[in-house]
Structure formats: structure tokens, C-alpha cells
Scaffold this active site. Structure first.
Site, PDB file in Angstrom:
ATOM      1  CG  ASP A  40      -1.764   1.161   1.405  1.00 41.74           C
ATOM      2  OD1 ASP A  40      -2.766   1.182   0.689  1.00 41.74           O
ATOM      3  OD2 ASP A  40      -1.466   2.055   2.200  1.00 41.74           O
TER       4      ASP A  40
ATOM      5  CD  GLU B 208      -2.577   2.253  -3.098  1.00 39.76           C
ATOM      6  OE1 GLU B 208      -3.801   2.328  -3.007  1.00 39.76           O
ATOM      7  OE2 GLU B 208      -1.815   2.678  -2.212  1.00 39.76           O
TER       8      GLU B 208
HETATM    9  C1  LIG Z   1      -2.694   5.889  -1.275  1.00 44.80           C
HETATM   10  C2  LIG Z   1      -2.949   5.811   0.188  1.00 44.80           C
HETATM   11  O1  LIG Z   1      -3.544   6.713   0.720  1.00 44.80           O
HETATM   12  N1  LIG Z   1      -2.486   4.717   0.810  1.00 44.80           N
HETATM   13  C3  LIG Z   1      -2.635   4.369   2.191  1.00 44.80           C
HETATM   14  C4  LIG Z   1      -1.473   4.862   3.104  1.00 44.80           C
HETATM   15  O2  LIG Z   1      -1.965   5.157   4.296  1.00 44.80           O
HETATM   16  C5  LIG Z   1      -3.155   5.897   4.376  1.00 44.80           C
HETATM   17  C6  LIG Z   1      -3.392   6.199   5.769  1.00 44.80           C
HETATM   18  O3  LIG Z   1      -3.489   4.980   6.483  1.00 44.80           O
HETATM   19  C7  LIG Z   1      -4.324   5.124   3.821  1.00 44.80           C
HETATM   20  O4  LIG Z   1      -5.497   5.918   3.820  1.00 44.80           O
HETATM   21  C8  LIG Z   1      -4.048   4.770   2.450  1.00 44.80           C
HETATM   22  O5  LIG Z   1      -4.953   3.784   1.986  1.00 44.80           O
END
Ligand SMILES: CC(=O)N[C@H]1CO[C@H](CO)[C@@H](O)[C@@H]1O
Ligand SMILES: *[C@@H]1O[C@H](CO)[C@@H](O)[C@H](O)[C@H]1NC(C)=O
Ligand SMILES: *[C@@H]1O[C@H](CO)[C@@H](O)[C@H](O)[C@H]1NC(C)=O
Ligand SMILES: [Ca+2]
Ligand SMILES: [Ca+2]
Length: 588
Positions: free
Chosen positions: A236, A309
Site C-alpha cells: 500500500d 500500489e
Molecule cells: C494511497 C494511500 O492513501 N495509501 C494508504 C497509506 O496510508 C493511508 C493512511 O493509512 C491510507 O489511507 C491509504 O490507503
């Protein structure tokens, strides 16, 4: 009838692949029998565990629920499923704020439930992939508590700074960096008497990837779950891992103004040249890939995969595939259909979106196609519900990996979630006037299984997000028995098992007013997707785009739901009449 665009790619036979080869390679000249590793032609399926299936009637999906529905995944041809986070978390951001990377959140189950899920999945030939959230932890994580207390070994686990003094001697944050939500990315910690960096919420302190102990700790997390049988990780928010290195005085430079907005608290006020897309992040991913490969060498089993991602620019994204000497992630997500198209796009845009990825992808790599996920509106809501089959058919006929977000196979649409019903912090941190712009709840409503209570998702009518009222028609049980999006999807899944779709070359282009054509060919056999993107009927000459090289006789193999054409019917390639939004897979 003009053809706007023609593209071809000999993408498929690895040994022949080169981005500069244009023109149709004849696969029969290849001496080796083509080989594909399991993931290269796989069908991935994203489950948002909170919304898939509730086993105990608390209105929240859970691991036992997933285990009870594995046969459905088999039914729709899934190879591997990736689960959004299930780790222990205070749920400030629905599991993207991890308090314990080594344990399961109570409402989803426990480690035994997870072991059971893996065992059952493997016995059915399904692989399970976990979400890995490296950019930060929860402030309730024991690592953070130890770091706050300056415990030995944890002092530099997070990014700490004394801050600066303004002209009046008041304490101010170290620099101008902004968090992704609103306001400064630095938060003062009374106990430690320092600021910590948080690129997301205050409760999500950034881990300090310049500390080798953090890097080692995160690798232990990966190994821990590999030991529990996962087939890989979806990583992520990769771009946020590293920040620029501090200077010799321990200071971080300000980011320049973007000029996009005057709102000083809005993240887009700055250009994130020091807090995102740092080169070290790419190298980190290469290290994780090496860990997975080493793991396989030692423990055997199938290839473990990395899904990455990032919504960054394509040139940066492509680096994640690896370089001449080092392997990177097998699957850096291709979000081009999310980023560059919607219901208002011109038809030729569809071909351009395909081209964007295929033209940039390094030689010998495998493309992948993502149409939706838990952070986006439903595909049918973005591209129009008339195009649900079209989007699924495009995704499935293109070469490489297909990735479906749960429910897209049914044509689930955005739920209508009011301000009062909202759960997503991205919505709740805004206000009743503007939350629609930020909310991700509409794509997270419970999965629609049948027409019973809560669409068969739960025995409890009060589910964590309301069920979309369209469940009466849009549900698995219904769609199994009629001409439906689900059945079109399943037929496409079957088609993906053929050599033509596994190994075939691809040619694509436009004909008529707005008809996308994608042709896959292998050893003289072709499947051709013909999709009328427009809401007006059109009669097209498939031969008119000579470079698509379509001739001979073609028969209907898979019609979209609203098509009047019969399977097996011959079509006139010089004069093919298509209804609005009609899509057909034809076979030679
Ligand atoms: C793209 C993005 O926002 N990725 C994650 C990284 O962390 C944040 C905060 O936890 C998440 O909202 C996201 O999904
Ligand atoms: C066009 O298709 C025919 C078969 O339909 C094939 O024999 C021929 O090689 C193809 N030409 C090109 C340039 O791909
Ligand atoms: C279809 O296109 C081909 C190639 O341009 C052309 O030879 C043929 O006459 C066209 N047929 C019709 C019916 O327009
Ligand atoms: Ca439950
Ligand atoms: Ca970071």
C-alpha cells in the site's frame, strides 16, 4: 469509416518481446513451447473483508465469512485473492493504521481463523495475498510507544525532530511539509518533547525507513506472514515510504509551492518532491522482491508475488518492475483505466489508455489491468452502467494479469451513503457539504449474495454500511440463473484459459464512430472483442482498419447482456451492425 488508431504489440512470447517491435510476429516461428508462471495469466480478486461476508451476525464481514465463500471464488475462476488489511488496528483508517503487524483484528477473527482460511483456500487451489502497509504504523503500535519513551533500539524507529523557533521564540514545526489529509505533517509529542512526521493522519506516524532496524523489522513482518502461507503481498501507498535524507544538521528542506491552490493546509499546496517518489523507495521494493525469491528458494512452493500500489507518474511506476540487473515487483498496478477515463471519455481514449501502459512497459514484463478498487467509485458508476460488460470484457481479453474488485463481476454500483451513514475518515474529516467528493464508502457497501436479509451478507439487518437497495436484482443468486453480467464475466474467465488469451499476440484499434477492437491471435486462431463505446448504434466494417488484419469468417462467441445476437451466429465483417454499448467476443 475512418480508423483513428492502430497499435500492435508482440507482447506475449517473452523471448520475442521488445517494445520496438511493431507488427505481428508469427508465434509459430517460436521454437520453445511458451511457458507462463502461475501469476502471469492469473485472475486476481480483491476482497474488502469488512464487506464480503459476515459469519457471526455483528454486521461486519470477517475471515470465517471469507472461508465460507471460497467456492464462489472458484466458481468465478479466481486464482488469487488479495485481502485489504485485517491486522490489529484502532481502525482510525479501517485497518490502514496498524497497531500490531503480527496479529488479526478481533472483529475479523484470529490467527486460527486465518490458518483455516489459508488451509481451505489452498485445498481448493486458491492463493491468498495480504495487504502490507509499510508507510506508517498506528500511534498505538508498541514500536511507537517505545520510540516515544526513547527505549533502546527504538529511538529512531520514527522520524523525530526538535522543530524550529520563529522570530518570537515560539516553537514551530521543522518545515512546511503537509499531511495527505489537512495541515502540517508534523505533530508535537509532549512526552518525548519532539515532533514526529505523519504523512497521513496524526494517528499514523511514519516509520523511519532510513533506520536499518526498521527495514529489518518490516522484513520480519513479511516473513512472518509467508510462514503462515500467504502467496505474496499487495503493498500500500509505496511512494510515501522514504523522505529525503536530512542534511548534516538533521534538517529537512521545505517543499516548493505547487501553484495549484492558495489553501495552505491542502496537501496539493506543495509539490511533494522530498516526501514522495524517492529513489530509495524503488530500491526497497527490489529488496522485498529478493526476500520473496529467497523465501521460495529455501521453502519451495510457487512464486510469491508483489503487487504495488502507486498512483505516481508512469515513468516512476515502471521502475518498480525492476531494471536490467534486479527484479522488482511482478505487478505494479496499472491504474490507467482509473486515472484516465470515465463515462465522458471519447471512444478512442480507451485505445489510448491501453497504449499508455503497453508502450511504457519494459521488455519481458507482464501487463496488468485494474478497473476498480476500494478507494474508487464502482466501475459501473464511473464508466456508466451500460458499459459494465464492456469494461469487464476489456479487462479480461487484454494480455497478462486481470484484477477485479469484489462485486464488479456482478455490476455492483455505488451505494448512496448519506453524511450520517458515512464511515470513511476521508469523508468524516470533511463536512456535510463536500463529503461526497472524498468518500470511499459507496464502493464498500456489503457484497450482494442473494435476496435474503442484508443481501445474504449478514443475518443482521444493521450492517456496518447499508446494503445497496439494488441488491434485489443485482446479486449472485439471481445472476447465476439469467443472462447477466456475472455470466458474461464467467464466460470471459473460461476464455482466459485458452492458449489464444494466454499466449496470443495483441492488436487493437478503432473502427466506425467509436468501436474499440481488440484482437488476440495464436497459431492462426483469433478472438476479437468488438465494443461499441457509444450510446448510438453503428454499422462497422471490421476490415476497414486494415492493420487489424481482420478477414475470413467470424462467429459470435460471447455477447454482452443486452446484445440480441446468438452465440455461434456468423457475422458479416464488412457490415457488422452494433447496438448502443453492444460488445461481442468473436472467434475465427
Ligand atoms: C494511497 C494511500 O492513501 N495509501 C494508504 C497509506 O496510508 C493511508 C493512511 O493509512 C491510507 O489511507 C491509504 O490507503
Ligand atoms: C493476417 O491474417 C492472416 C490470417 O487471417 C495471416 O495469414 C497473416 O499472416 C496476417 N498478416 C499479418 C501482417 O499479420
Ligand atoms: C470494408 O473495408 C475494406 C478495406 O478497406 C474494403 O475493401 C471493403 O470494400 C469495405 N467493405 C464495405 C462493405 O464497405
Ligand atoms: Ca462478523
Ligand atoms: Ca514515509
Amino acid at each position: 469509416m475512418k480508423s483513428f488508431l492502430f497499435l500492435t504489440l508482440s507482447g506475449i512470447i517473452l523471448s520475442l518481446w521488445s517494445p520496438v517491435v511493431l507488427g505481428c510476429q508469427n508465434p509459430s516461428t517460436v521454437t520453445n513451447t511458451p511457458q507462463k508462471d502461475w501469476w502471469e495469466t492469473a485472475q486476481f480478486y480483491q476482497i474488502y473483508p469488512r464487506s464480503f461476508k459476515d459469519s457471526n451476525g455483528d454486521g461486519i464481514g470477517d475471515l470465517k465469512g471469507i472461508t465460507s465463500k471460497l467456492d464462489y471464488l472458484k466458481e468465478i475462476g479466481v486464482t488469487a485473492t488479495w485481502l485489504s488489511p485485517i491486522y490489529k488496528s484502532p481502525m482510525a483508517d479501517f485497518g490502514y493504521d496498524i497497531a500490531d503487524f503480527f496479529d488479526i483484528q478481533d472483529e475479523y477473527g484470529n490467527l486460527d481463523d486465518f490458518a483455516e482460511l489459508i488451509k481451505e483456500a489452498n485445498s481448493k487451489g486458491l492463493k491468498v495475498i495480504l495487504d502490507f502497509v509499510p508507510n506508517h504504523s498506528s500511534d498505538e503500535n508498541v514500536w511507537f510507544k517505545k520510540s516515544v519513551a526513547r527505549e533502546r533500539g527504538y529511538e529512531d524507529f520514527y522520524v523525530w525532530h526538535d522543530g524550529k523557533k520563529d522570530a518570537n521564540g515560539n516553537r514551530i514545526p521543522p518545515n512546511n511539509w503537509l499531511q495527505a489529509f489537512r495541515g502540517s505533517a508534523w505533530e508535537w509529542n509532549e512526552q518525548r518533547q519532539q515532533y514526529y512526521l505523519h504523512q497521513f493522519a496524526v494517528k499514523q506516524p511514519d516509520l523511519n525507513y532510513r533506520n536499518p532496524e526498521v527495514v529489518a523489522q518490516m522484513k520480519r513482518v513479511l516473513t512472518y506472514w509467508l510462514d503462515r502461507g500467504v502467496a505474496g503481498f499487495r503493498i500500500d501507498a509505496v511512494p510515501w515510504c522514504f523522505e529525503v535524507k536530512a542534511d548534516e544538521n538533521g534538517n529537512y528542506p521545505d517543499e516548493p509551492l505547487s501553484g495549484f491552490t492558495d489553501d495552505k493546509d491542502d496537501s496539493s499546496y506543495l509539490r511533494h518532491i522530498y516526501t514522495q517518489d524517492q529513489p530509495e523507495t524503488v530500491d526497497m521494493v527490489y529488496q522485498w522482491r529478493k526476500l520473496l525469491d529467497d523465501y521460495q528458494r529455501i521453502h519451495g512452493g510457487d512464486t510469491r508475488v508483489l503487487l504495488i500500489e502507486t498512483y505516481s507518474g508512469l515513468d516512476y511506476v515502471m521502475q518498480f518492475y525492476g531494471n536490467k540487473t534486479t527484479q522488482g515487483a511482478q505487478i505494479p498496478f496499472n491504474f490507467q483505466f482509473i486515472l484516465n477515463g470515465n463515462k465522458d471519455s471519447e471512444p478512442k481514449r480507451y485505445a489510448e489508455i491501453i497504449k499508455m501502459w503497453l508502450d511504457k512497459m519494459p521488455a519481458g514484463k507482464t501487463p496488468n489491468w485494474v478497473m476498480g478498487n476500494h478507494d474508487q467509485r464502482r466501475v459501473g458508476s464511473r464508466y456508466g452502467k451500460e458499459r459494465i460488460d464492456i469494461m469487464n470484457m476489456i479487462q479480461m481479453i487484454l494480455p497478462g494479469v486481470s484484477i477485479t474488485y469484489m462485486g464488479e463481476e456482478l455490476g455492483m454500483l455505488d451505494g448512496d451513503i448519506t453524511w450520517e451513514q458515512s464511515k470513511d475518515p476521508a469523508a468524516c474529516n470533511s463536512n456535510p457539504q463536500i463529503f461526497q467528493k472524498f468518500t470511499r464508502d459507496p464502493a464498500r457497501t456489503p457484497f450482494q449474495w442473494d435476496t435474503s436479509t442484508a443481501a445474504g451478507f449478514s443475518t443482521n439487518p444493521n450492517t456496518w454500511l447499508p446494503v445497496n437497495p439494488n441488491y434485489v436484482d443485482v446479486n449472485v443468486q439471481n445472476e447465476r440463473n439469467t443472462k447477466s453480467h456475472l455470466n458474461v464475466y464467467k464466460q470471459m474467465v473460461e476464455l482466459r484459459k485458452t492458449d489464444v488469451l494466454k499466449f496470443g499476440t495483441i492488436q487493437y484499434g478503432m473502427v466506425g464512430n467509436g468501436v474499440l477492437v481488440i484482437k488476440r491471435t495464436y497459431k492462426g486462431k483469433s478472438y476479437v472483442l468488438v465494443a461499441n463505446i457509444l450510446g448510438t448504434p453503428d454499422t462497422v466494417n471490421l476490415s476497414s482498419n486494415t492493420r487489424l488484419n481482420i478477414s475470413g469468417s467470424l462467429r459470435v462467441k460471447i455477447p454482452s447482456v443486452d446484445s440480441m445476437k446468438q452465440v455461434g451466429a456468423s457475422i458479416n465483417i464488412a457490415q457488422l451492425a452494433l447496438q448502443q454499448y453492444e460488445a461481442l467476443v468473436l472467434e475465427s
